[in-house]
Write an enzyme that holds these catalytic residues in place. Structure first.
Site, PDB file in Angstrom:
ATOM      1  N   LYS A   1       1.421  -1.157  -0.481  1.00  0.00           N
ATOM      2  CA  LYS A   1      -0.107   0.029  -0.064  1.00  0.00           C
ATOM      3  C   LYS A   1       1.201   1.339   0.188  1.00  0.00           C
ATOM      4  O   LYS A   1       2.263   1.037   0.939  1.00  0.00           O
ATOM      5  CB  LYS A   1      -1.025  -0.284   1.953  1.00  0.00           C
ATOM      6  CG  LYS A   1      -1.966   0.850   1.299  1.00  0.00           C
ATOM      7  CD  LYS A   1      -2.575   0.916   2.468  1.00  0.00           C
ATOM      8  CE  LYS A   1      -3.975   2.111   3.021  1.00  0.00           C
ATOM      9  NZ  LYS A   1      -4.631   1.076   4.066  1.00  0.00           N
TER      10      LYS A   1
ATOM     11  N   SER B   1      -9.564   1.738   3.513  1.00  0.00           N
ATOM     12  CA  SER B   1      -8.945   2.621   2.566  1.00  0.00           C
ATOM     13  C   SER B   1      -7.779   1.327   1.563  1.00  0.00           C
ATOM     14  O   SER B   1      -7.399   1.704   0.810  1.00  0.00           O
ATOM     15  CB  SER B   1      -7.751   3.430   3.441  1.00  0.00           C
ATOM     16  OG  SER B   1      -6.964   2.596   3.525  1.00  0.00           O
TER      17      SER B   1
ATOM     18  N   SER C   1      -9.759  -0.269   8.102  1.00  0.00           N
ATOM     19  CA  SER C   1      -8.932  -0.498   5.770  1.00  0.00           C
ATOM     20  C   SER C   1      -8.793  -1.827   5.341  1.00  0.00           C
ATOM     21  O   SER C   1      -8.092  -1.659   4.117  1.00  0.00           O
ATOM     22  CB  SER C   1      -8.143   0.457   6.178  1.00  0.00           C
ATOM     23  OG  SER C   1      -9.007   1.944   6.051  1.00  0.00           O
TER      24      SER C   1
END
Ligand SMILES: [Zn+2]
Lengths: 95, 516, 493
Positions: B83, B158, B182
């Site tokens: 990420k 997210s 997330s």
């Protein structure tokens, strides 16, 4: 506690953000809705409850006082929007 | 040698075995995933940047070292997607924000350093909600990520890119972060396994902070076995993170296959209240029935303060975020507004105020420095980030601290105490990850509060600091994945993984693949 | 003139703790490096970086707090003080808000010259925080860019806040001197004001007796005072200024916001500073990146033990053990540990504390003041000075020539023995001295007659002659013998 447009304006300065008039209107509505929702917390009895700022109970974490190499200056300044190879530059602070 | 499609559909654990035996080259495996990305990611948009050259070079180096019998790391040759919120000195770290569009950290985050030391192939950087704020990945400043199961729908967030890339077989393993759900929520919506470790289990050093007391880094994978492999690589104490836990890391991948005999599972009464989609509810109940068939006992429990978790979270997280994101002011790094334009704008405003003899307005006019801050930040941040900064700044400002922040910290303790109580009676808590399956892209962008309520079942674990896992437990009528969430007491990741593995052995939901 | 008002002063002192590395990262704290060469991802506040606390910084803070007689709570935590300034890269300072590591202490001050009564100044709190960096502004009033240097960012500071217990600039100065003495004595800071290791802000207002009763004027905070002398001058300027303002406006405390004024040392005035907008809303909250610190009773006891003898204890002991006056004891101890140790060594080795005190407070202190030398750099070591005092007491060195010997020792670094030799000082034996007296008395019957008629001072005329004949003559002894012989000759006649 209802949040007003003038609250939002004040907070925007505190947060160093800038909004247009229409953004301010919209934001006031959105924040008011969220604040109204979180206001329900006031109904939870919390007398004698210790605040929990950390997710785990860890204490006394230290490192020893030893100097390690710093970043080379060019690396320290590498991400700066503006610099003069020795310092970060900003518009006159006393302006 | 197997064909590409069956290779990338096999588990990371199986791939690693082939690599270790010398039956598969990392270059081959990496190329297979690069090919998959090339053919699918135009539709999915999981990756912000594919690190093709670096990945192939790393893979070649691993292959070479393996051939000459040099020591290799734990994940040697396996691609891992990261990420775009964990610093990696070899590339930029944008947090999907204009603010950090060109930011290159001069250091590696501990997680990235551990992946490099494990000889993992860092294949690319995945998309996310800006600064990890959001539950749909729509808040990325750069691109939309689509749910591989239905390209009209959001992958959740997210860590939307992190979940989507695994779901679409564009990476066998990926690293996400979880502040309020997330990792678990996108894993649930994309039909993969996602684990949020105990707070402090994985170092936060080099993780660009959203809400420091809630953020945790964790693995996303196809199976709990693969998640175990990745977790044991990244977990552990770190002297550079004062909040990291100084506790040994179990060999999760070794123990994961041991079933939990006579496990006691708790079902939270409050989780099955209004708002929970009936298909999701029945999938979760079916999953629990599977556990019962495997010898588990099931008990209804209560988490009486769980209904306040979202409100608590939406005070604490924005407060911390408003502070953590204050540093993006365009002085030392990140976006800075065009100074000449800014000065012109100020001069024009001053002139107008002077003409109007508006003394009050003049006295309130920003200094050039303040205006530089305000414009830089307003240009650099997206709407959701600004909303949360505003919320947090407001809640911490004079007169509101006790009513919001301090109050939330107290309720947070009550939420934690509920879990402590519950875990006296049960070993694991099972429930839904989200109330609904994947929602349509754009469906909730105009309604921040309902977007926040998506976090209903996931935020408690972050507030309490306990570990949680999301795993596939079915599909709804539209063919969208449904996630099962398991929660365990602090540092019981092993229990979560073994519990998840048990379920996977009895079901095949995790083997289904989207058609892209 | 009777006092029209009393001055009320509280001081906020920031001292840099004597650590090698910064509070939350391992960058050096060395002063004077090139700009931005002592920074890292942590003190630059780069995304993803995290602070971890320096153990020594905490230990030094604890030691200081104990030395300041503070209460040490069992639980302490760090908070973020949030404001925007270019020299504060995280846009917050890690500091302590509601649960500081120490509170409610005190420091005793007195003035050896007696200009004020000894008093106990209460310390509100002492807390550990990080320093900001440095903004270098354009001299020409904000035309060019400001430069930001972050070398200093993250340096550990102890903020020591006093209660408003000081009522004159002299007391304020004495407080600062005593504080500096204590902190340097226990080795927690070098307190070097030039390098910014000690910074002082003062809060001052007046209590004015009026027919309507006692009223307080608005509090003013004074900044930019770069020496203790500047603090003294600024306070001496500010008190009458506030009185004049009160006479003009009649404004009481609470009727005007707290004002910040900067001291202009060359102009000798304080000037109002532009107040920062909404500066007071710092939005403190506990730093989630740092964990709390728990302090045990054992740790506090340990810190107390590590203090050793504090300046106040030393003064008492010097009076008790060496029979010094309270004044002399203060003069010595106030010079700091170097001089104190020096004195003690001289006193012990010579066995003559009175002489040791006299030499140290007069000759040695003059040297320190003249050349601004360090005590260790002085040519006469404590051992040599002790040797010299012993030589005088043993009669090996005539007292009047001791000064001569001292100067020689000072310039050459020699021992008393070497100096005595170098100067050709030999003891004149008693019979030789008697012989010399007789000779001179015989040659000067006039002097003998004067002495006999009661003008003993007439002997003085012979001392110079005696010195010419033998420079080693001890004039005191010579005088004694001459008087004796002169009187003898009178009684024998
Ligand atoms: Zn540093």
């Amino acid at each position: 506690m209802a949040i007003t447009r003038s609250d939002v304006e004040k907070v925007s300065l505190l947060a160093r953000l800038q909004f247009s008039d229409s953004e301010l209107d919209r934001l006031t509505g959105e924040l008011a809705q969220i604040v109204e929702y979180v206001d329900h917390l006031s109904e939870v009895p919390t007398e004698g409850i210790e605040p929990m700022a950390h997710a785990v109970e860890v204490h006394n974490v230290f490192v020893s006082d030893e100097v390690m190499p710093s970043l080379p200056r060019d690396k320290a300044l590498a991400n700066a929007p503006r610099h003069n190879d020795r310092a970060f530059l900003v518009p006159p602070v006393l302006g | 040698m197997s064909s590409h499609s069956s290779l990338i559909e096999s588990s990371a654990t199986a791939q690693l075995e082939l690599l270790m035996r010398g039956d598969l080259f990392s270059v081959e495996l990496t190329q297979a995933y690069l090919d998959s990305i090339a053919s699918r990611d135009a539709n999915v948009g999981a990756f912000l940047r594919v690190e093709k050259d670096r990945a192939l070079a790393q893979a070649a180096s691993v292959d070479k070292r393996r051939q000459s019998n040099k020591p290799l790391g734990k994940l040697a040759g396996l691609p891992v997607a990261v990420k775009d919120v964990l610093c990696d000195q070899d590339t930029i770290t944008t947090c999907a924000s204009r603010m950090l569009e060109n930011f290159r950290a001069p250091y590696d985050s501990t997680v990235v350093a551990k992946l490099k030391a494990a000889d993992a192939i860092l294949i690319g950087r995945t998309n996310m909600d800006e600064f990890a704020m959001g539950g749909s990945t729509e808040n990325s400043a750069f691109q939309i990520t689509r749910n591989p199961w239905d390209l009209e729908r959001a992958p959740g967030g997210s860590s939307g890119g992190a979940a989507a890339c695994v779901a679409a077989d564009m990476a066998p393993l990926s690293i996400g972060t979880d502040t309020g759900g997330s990792i678990r929520q996108p894993a649930g919506l994309c039909g993969v396994v996602g684990l949020k470790p105990t707070y402090g289990r994985v170092s936060r050093f080099g993780l660009v902070a959203f809400a420091s007391s809630l953020d945790q880094v964790g693995p996303l994978a196809r199976t709990s076995q693969d998640a175990a492999l990745l977790l044991e690589t990244i977990a552990g104490h770190d002297l550079r993170d004062a909040t990291s836990l100084d506790r040994p890391v179990p060999a999760y991948s070794q123990s994961v296959a041991e079933p939990l005999a006579g496990v006691r599972i708790g079902l939270v009464r409050e989780h099955f209240a209004e708002g929970l989609d009936s298909e999701v509810a029945s999938a979760v109940r079916d999953a629990v029935a599977v556990y019962e068939s495997l010898g588990a006992t099931v008990k209804e429990i209560s988490l009486p303060h769980s209904k306040h978790a979202v409100a608590t979270y939406y005070v604490i997280a924005p407060c911390e975020a408003s502070s953590n994101l204050a540093r993006y002011d365009g002085v030392h790094y990140g976006h800075r507004t065009d100074e000449a334009e800014m000065l012109e704008e100020l001069a024009a405003e001053r002139k107008a105020l002077e003409a109007a003899k508006d003394e009050v307005g003049l006295s309130r006019l920003d200094s050039s420095l303040v205006r530089m801050y305000r414009k830089s930040r307003s240009e650099g941040f997206g709407a959701e980030v600004k909303r949360r900064i505003m919320l947090g700044t407001y809640a911490l400002s004079a007169g509101y601290y006790d009513a919001y922040y301090l109050k939330a910290l107290k309720v947070r303790r009550l939420i934690r105490q509920d879990f402590d109580e519950a875990f006296r009676e049960v070993d694991l808590i099972a429930g839904p990850v989200t109330a609904q399956t994947a929602f349509k892209i754009g469906e909730m962008v105009d309604d921040p509060l309902s977007m926040y309520l998506v976090d209903l079942y996931t935020v408690s674990a972050n507030l309490a600091g306990i570990p949680g896992i999301s795993l596939p437990c079915g599909f709804d009528k539209s063919g969208l994945p449904i996630g099962l969430q398991l929660l365990a007491p602090p540092l019981e990741e092993e229990r979560l993984l073994r519990g998840a593995h048990m379920y996977e052995q009895a079901t095949d939901w995790h083997q289904r693949r989207p058609e892209i | 003139m009777s006092q029209l008002y009393t001055t009320v002063i509280g001081l906020e002192v920031h001292v840099q703790l004597a650590t090698k590395s910064k509070l939350f990262c391992r960058c050096s704290t060395q002063f004077g490096a090139e700009p931005n060469t002592q920074t890292c991802s942590v003190c630059l506040g780069l995304p993803g970086s995290l602070p971890v606390m320096n153990r020594t910084a905490f230990d030094l803070s604890l030691k200081t707090a104990v030395a300041l007689n503070c209460v040490i709570p069992k639980f302490t935590k760090w908070d973020r003080k949030q404001y925007y300034y270019p020299d504060l890269p995280k846009a917050y300072q890690i500091s302590q808000y509601d649960l500081p590591m120490s509170s409610a202490g005190w420091l005793e001050i007195s003035d050896e010259k007696g200009s004020f009564e000894p008093k106990r100044v209460r310390i509100t709190r002492a807390h550990l925080e990080e320093d900001a960096g440095k903004s270098i502004h354009d001299e020409a009033a904000g035309k060019a860019d400001s430069e930001i240097d972050l070398n200093r960012t993250g340096t550990p500071l102890l903020e020591i806040v006093s209660e408003p217990d000081l009522s004159s600039s002299a007391e304020a100065k004495a407080y600062l001197q005593e504080l500096k003495l204590l902190l340097t004595h226990i080795g927690v800071s070098d307190c070097n004001m030039q390098e910014g290791s000690l910074r002082v802000d003062a809060n001052i207002n007046l209590h004015i007796d009026t027919p309507e009763g006692k009223i307080a004027t608005p509090i003013v905070e004074i900044k930019n005072m770069n020496s203790f002398r500047a603090v003294e001058r600024a306070l001496d300027y500010e008190a009458p200024r506030q009185f004049r303002v009160w006479q003009e406006t009649g404004q009481k405390i609470g009727e005007a916001p707290k004002q910040t004024r900067g001291w202009d040392d060359s102009a000798g005035v304080t000037r109002g500073q532009r107040s920062k907008e909404e500066s007071s809303d710092y939005r403190y909250f506990p730093d989630p990146d740092l964990v709390p610190v728990l302090v045990t009773d054992d740790q506090v006891a340990e810190a107390r033990k590590s203090l050793g003898e504090l300046p106040a204890d030393l003064r008492n002991r010097f009076v008790q053990e060496y029979g010094l006056s309270a004044y002399d004891a203060s003069v010595i101890v106030n010079q700091g540990q170097g001089v104190t140790n020096y004195f003690e060594q001289v006193a012990r080795e010579s066995g003559d504390a009175k002489s040791a005190c006299k030499w140290v407070t007069q000759d040695i202190l003059r040297l320190l003041k003249d050349g601004e030398q360090e005590i260790n750099a002085i040519g006469v070591s404590a051992a040599n000075l002790a040797g010299m005092i012993s030589a005088v007491n043993d009669g090996k060195l005539p007292k009047p020539r001791a000064k001569e010997a001292f100067e020689l020792m000072l310039s050459t670094g020699s021992t008393a023995q070497q100096a005595i030799q170098e100067l050709g000082i030999e003891q004149v034996d008693e019979s030789a001295l008697v012989e010399l007296c007789r000779e001179l008395l015989d040659k000067n019957p006039r002097v003998v007659a004067d002495v006999q008629s009661g003008k003993v001072q007439a002997i003085g005329a012979l001392i110079g002659q005696a010195k010419k004949l033998n420079p080693n003559v001890d004039p005191g002894r010579f005088r004694e013998i001459c008087l004796e012989l002169a009187m003898e000759s009178s009684s024998s006649e």
